[in-house]
Design a protein around this motif. Structure first.
Motif, PDB file in Angstrom:
ATOM      1  N   VAL A 142     -24.548  26.041  38.198  1.00 17.78           N
ATOM      2  CA  VAL A 142     -23.887  26.449  37.325  1.00 17.78           C
ATOM      3  C   VAL A 142     -22.267  25.965  37.586  1.00 17.78           C
ATOM      4  O   VAL A 142     -21.711  25.786  36.748  1.00 17.78           O
ATOM      5  CB  VAL A 142     -23.865  27.982  37.167  1.00 17.78           C
ATOM      6  N   GLU A 143     -21.795  26.028  38.819  1.00 19.78           N
ATOM      7  CA  GLU A 143     -20.519  25.671  39.316  1.00 19.78           C
ATOM      8  C   GLU A 143     -20.260  24.142  38.797  1.00 19.78           C
ATOM      9  O   GLU A 143     -19.184  23.987  38.827  1.00 19.78           O
ATOM     10  CB  GLU A 143     -20.267  26.125  40.548  1.00 19.78           C
ATOM     11  N   GLU A 144     -21.246  23.609  38.961  1.00 17.10           N
ATOM     12  CA  GLU A 144     -21.049  22.036  38.587  1.00 17.10           C
ATOM     13  C   GLU A 144     -21.412  21.615  37.030  1.00 17.10           C
ATOM     14  O   GLU A 144     -21.458  20.561  36.685  1.00 17.10           O
ATOM     15  CB  GLU A 144     -22.113  21.426  39.368  1.00 17.10           C
ATOM     16  N   PHE A 145     -21.695  22.856  36.243  1.00 17.67           N
ATOM     17  CA  PHE A 145     -21.821  22.242  34.770  1.00 17.67           C
ATOM     18  C   PHE A 145     -20.892  21.589  34.170  1.00 17.67           C
ATOM     19  O   PHE A 145     -19.570  21.689  34.678  1.00 17.67           O
ATOM     20  CB  PHE A 145     -22.221  23.793  34.054  1.00 17.67           C
ATOM     21  N   PRO A 146     -21.041  20.533  33.070  1.00 11.15           N
ATOM     22  CA  PRO A 146     -20.142  19.969  32.510  1.00 11.15           C
ATOM     23  C   PRO A 146     -19.317  20.908  31.638  1.00 11.15           C
ATOM     24  O   PRO A 146     -19.962  21.641  30.800  1.00 11.15           O
ATOM     25  CB  PRO A 146     -21.095  19.172  31.771  1.00 11.15           C
ATOM     26  N   ALA A 147     -18.020  20.769  31.606  1.00  9.55           N
ATOM     27  CA  ALA A 147     -17.395  21.208  30.579  1.00  9.55           C
ATOM     28  C   ALA A 147     -17.121  20.340  29.214  1.00  9.55           C
ATOM     29  O   ALA A 147     -17.946  19.296  29.360  1.00  9.55           O
ATOM     30  CB  ALA A 147     -15.706  21.526  31.168  1.00  9.55           C
TER      31      ALA A 147
ATOM     32  N   LEU B 262     -26.067  17.881  45.205  1.00  9.13           N
ATOM     33  CA  LEU B 262     -25.925  18.863  46.263  1.00  9.13           C
ATOM     34  C   LEU B 262     -26.429  18.732  47.421  1.00  9.13           C
ATOM     35  O   LEU B 262     -27.666  18.363  47.352  1.00  9.13           O
ATOM     36  CB  LEU B 262     -26.190  20.135  45.447  1.00  9.13           C
TER      37      LEU B 262
ATOM     38  N   SER C  25     -26.313  33.381  48.002  1.00  7.56           N
ATOM     39  CA  SER C  25     -25.920  33.793  46.569  1.00  7.56           C
ATOM     40  C   SER C  25     -26.988  33.519  45.497  1.00  7.56           C
ATOM     41  O   SER C  25     -28.231  33.310  46.008  1.00  7.56           O
ATOM     42  CB  SER C  25     -24.867  32.780  46.222  1.00  7.56           C
ATOM     43  N   TRP C  26     -27.009  33.888  44.413  1.00  7.86           N
ATOM     44  CA  TRP C  26     -27.854  34.009  43.323  1.00  7.86           C
ATOM     45  C   TRP C  26     -28.257  32.323  43.289  1.00  7.86           C
ATOM     46  O   TRP C  26     -27.304  31.410  43.287  1.00  7.86           O
ATOM     47  CB  TRP C  26     -27.256  34.323  41.793  1.00  7.86           C
TER      48      TRP C  26
ATOM     49  N   GLN D 248     -26.455  29.792  41.079  1.00 10.37           N
ATOM     50  CA  GLN D 248     -25.047  29.710  41.305  1.00 10.37           C
ATOM     51  C   GLN D 248     -24.204  28.471  41.451  1.00 10.37           C
ATOM     52  O   GLN D 248     -23.532  28.098  40.786  1.00 10.37           O
ATOM     53  CB  GLN D 248     -24.711  30.884  42.168  1.00 10.37           C
TER      54      GLN D 248
ATOM     55  N   ARG E 183     -19.361  13.200  35.924  1.00  8.38           N
ATOM     56  CA  ARG E 183     -19.660  13.630  37.307  1.00  8.38           C
ATOM     57  C   ARG E 183     -20.893  13.437  37.829  1.00  8.38           C
ATOM     58  O   ARG E 183     -21.924  13.625  37.113  1.00  8.38           O
ATOM     59  CB  ARG E 183     -19.511  15.326  37.285  1.00  8.38           C
TER      60      ARG E 183
END
Lengths: 252, 252, 252, 252
Positions: free
Chosen positions: A81-86, A64, A74-75, A78, A60
């Motif tokens: 964090v929403e784009e962090f790798p799984a 941004l 927002s924090w 945030q 990915r």
């Protein structure tokens, strides 16, 4: 490095990247490579070479844009964090939460209070991210004033690079010293054992790309790894300690 | 507290909550109220009374289910962070990241390594969240063994509470001591100045609800605030320090 | 209907709703109940009674706010589609894509072209949704002018209903005829075999709630269903055909 | 087309794409280009050339993977709708909802009922999408059996294309006739005035890429457009009507 050597070396490294990705998937690693640096320092270019032959579903690129209204409320961390790798994923962050210490500081987009809070919390943030199992690798791409001037000039004239031009770029040269001061403050405060900075000299695009990839791969073990390809040039890629210790210099 | 007094008091407090919410919206606060506690400790009930007359668009009840495959592969805090309140919002977390220190520990859903990592990072996580401008308020709802047994029994027989029954509940009494040990370990490690725990005794539902709301409101200034309504009973609601100092006890 | 009868009947119906939900989960149904109607027609109230004892994890109340910038730039139905129920879920839409035919038309928030396009596409949209396996049930809650006036007045004075007041409400009475015309145009154009409208007379809140729930449940088979509870009053709940055929009237 | 001509032509077209994108952004268009075709038909390759010099923030490549558990339980079109372009955006769908009529049919991943429903609803779906203002352009990339065999063979041996190999590919040749039948059924049923199919012959990669881009650009007016570059070769790119009328043939 001549073009032919560059192409051959790059291809060999891209084959290594494919093996590396197989390992990331098999072992469920979560890899977050973060690239910072001035405009035109070469972030897009190296990312393009890294992802060129990797599986798009497991890789990915995160670049941004301007935060939305809701994101602004927002924090701060945030939306990153929403784009962090799984597990099994490699995420390449083209700029990151360090915007607050760079462009937002220099251009005055963040208040002093926001900047101060960021500097106070970022090391803790990264530490819990790393402890949470994310392989976080931070590169700062360092370009000289002259080289940046040249690249920005070319970009302005190149009909294929129109989207890269922005009003912020236009001030990159005028605000050179402000960006240098911001960079120094950022590096010295956020170079920590859990998440150190690695510097990459990028005035020569080819050696920059080759050596950054070498350095990245050299951090991991993976099946079929050809270690002989992974010796990065210490004049091109080095830990920020070298700067702190006076053994290397950043552009001025 | 008799039913009539309860109803009148609750209504008065709900009017205060409406004023409080107006303040949250006007000042752009981000309020995160987190409720932990054993099964049947009264989390759903108090949340229901808090949100009853609040603006649904600015109030969020967050009760995350079993993590999805992708969530399980992600950074532990990620799915919680995605639910954080934006400016003007109040989020009520019905259970939270503390699952890892409670049900996941007792039921063996998390490895020891995962539990250890959680305990090591949670205080830092909360600190940066609080420094990032989130008003984080943590309540632990404490119920006695006898009262829990009674409520779980009623729930099993009540045709309107069928969805509340789960296999995990069924073991709440059998694993009472394990949950007590987990609770003690959690509270002692994660009660920090930046994010302290407040205990609420919930064997009496009415006084629990009334006093939790009083305590919550007493933490904020807002227009038209009627302070005379906000004196919480110190035997029902108190800081965890009281327990640490031996001045109060938790259920055994 | 006196209060005692109402309470007893509602509780019996809520028990039926619990059985119904068990069926929805077991059979993997996707249920989308859409409620339209003027301000103060009773949408919030009936939704609250429906969800009161249902599993929050499998029940979703969807009341979308003003669209964000990005949503405004997207395909009109997109933000609604994102909230569609998955298998096993019941979604209650408090207002819906019909905003475009109601408030957006009357208040001039949508251009005539946008309204025309909506009217041309909505029947097709609903047809493919229904063919795609979503149980779509559309209720129009019909209130009289006098009753609306009274409820809006009460709301203005009630300290617990402050969040319900909006500038749009304030014009609900002044624009009564415009809303009537919009309603008529909407119902006549969008009452189709695949997705018919059901009218609910809501001047009496209690009978409205009871009969809407009866009608909803009577559409499904489920284990333990007590059919004797599900006979809706045909003067309170009826298909829009009745109006089209001149056998029933809507408020004027 | 020799390499040199190809490179020069491609670059000229990429400059046109940049102008086109400026127009898409300025006029708030929503452009959805959908590419279907057998494995190795050249979808990745042409997408890569299209996006190479476009603004990554306004261009989205959508290649959805295997649906998650939740997606599998949702309305079929939902996960595609979530990726629709907003105003100013160009989305390139590498495969699409037509999976159901192609790989899912041939490999038996969808039930006959699901396939039937898809075929019944897809034309309506696309019509409302188009009426909703999305510029939907559908390309079917047609490769011959021999060329596919060769490309799949190369891919298996190329260390840089490992991620492209999948068990589904392995059957592409064995199931050639089944894929042909699925393709014919799909094209004949879903070629509609509102959303017609354009065929691209891709046995020669270079002419395929050049001509697809020409065809795409020729559909739009934009500032600085050099029409002389946009004449697509009618033997390479043509409307499906040509096939229906017996004037052109698809691979067998």
């Amino acid at each position: 490095m001549d073009k032919k050597t560059y192409k051959a070396t790059l291809e060999a490294l891209q084959i290594e990247l494919v093996k590396f990705q197989r390992h990331v998937i098999a072992d469920g690693l979560r890899v977050l490579v973060l690239l910072e640096g001035r405009d035109a320092a070469g972030k897009d270019g190296v990312i393009k070479r890294i992802v060129e032959h990797m599986s798009p579903r497991d890789t990915r690129v995160v670049a941004l844009g301007v935060p939305s209204d809701r994101e602004r409320k927002s924090w701060y961390y945030q939306r990153y964090v929403e784009e962090f790798p799984a597990e099994g994923e490699i995420a390449l962050f083209n700029r990151s939460w360090y915007n607050r210490a760079g462009v937002e500081r220099v251009m005055g987009y963040a208040t002093e209070e926001e900047q101060r809070l960021f500097m106070e919390t970022v090391a803790d943030f990264e530490r819990i991210v790393v402890h949470g199992g994310v392989s976080l690798i931070k590169y700062y791409l360092d370009i000289s004033r002259e080289e940046q001037a040249e690249r920005l000039g070319e970009r302005r004239d190149d009909p294929l690079k129109q989207w890269k031009n922005s009003p912020v770029d236009a001030q990159a040269q005028d605000l050179w010293d402000e960006y240098s001061a911001a960079r120094d403050a950022m590096l010295v405060s956020t170079h920590r054992p859990a998440a150190p900075w690695t510097i990459v000299k990028t005035d020569d695009k080819r050696t920059a790309r080759i050596n950054l990839i070498r350095d990245l791969l050299s951090r991991f073990e993976y099946d079929g790894r050809d270690g002989s390809l992974l010796d990065a040039d210490p004049d091109v890629v080095f830990r920020y300690d070298q700067v702190a210790d006076g053994k290397a210099e950043l552009s001025k």
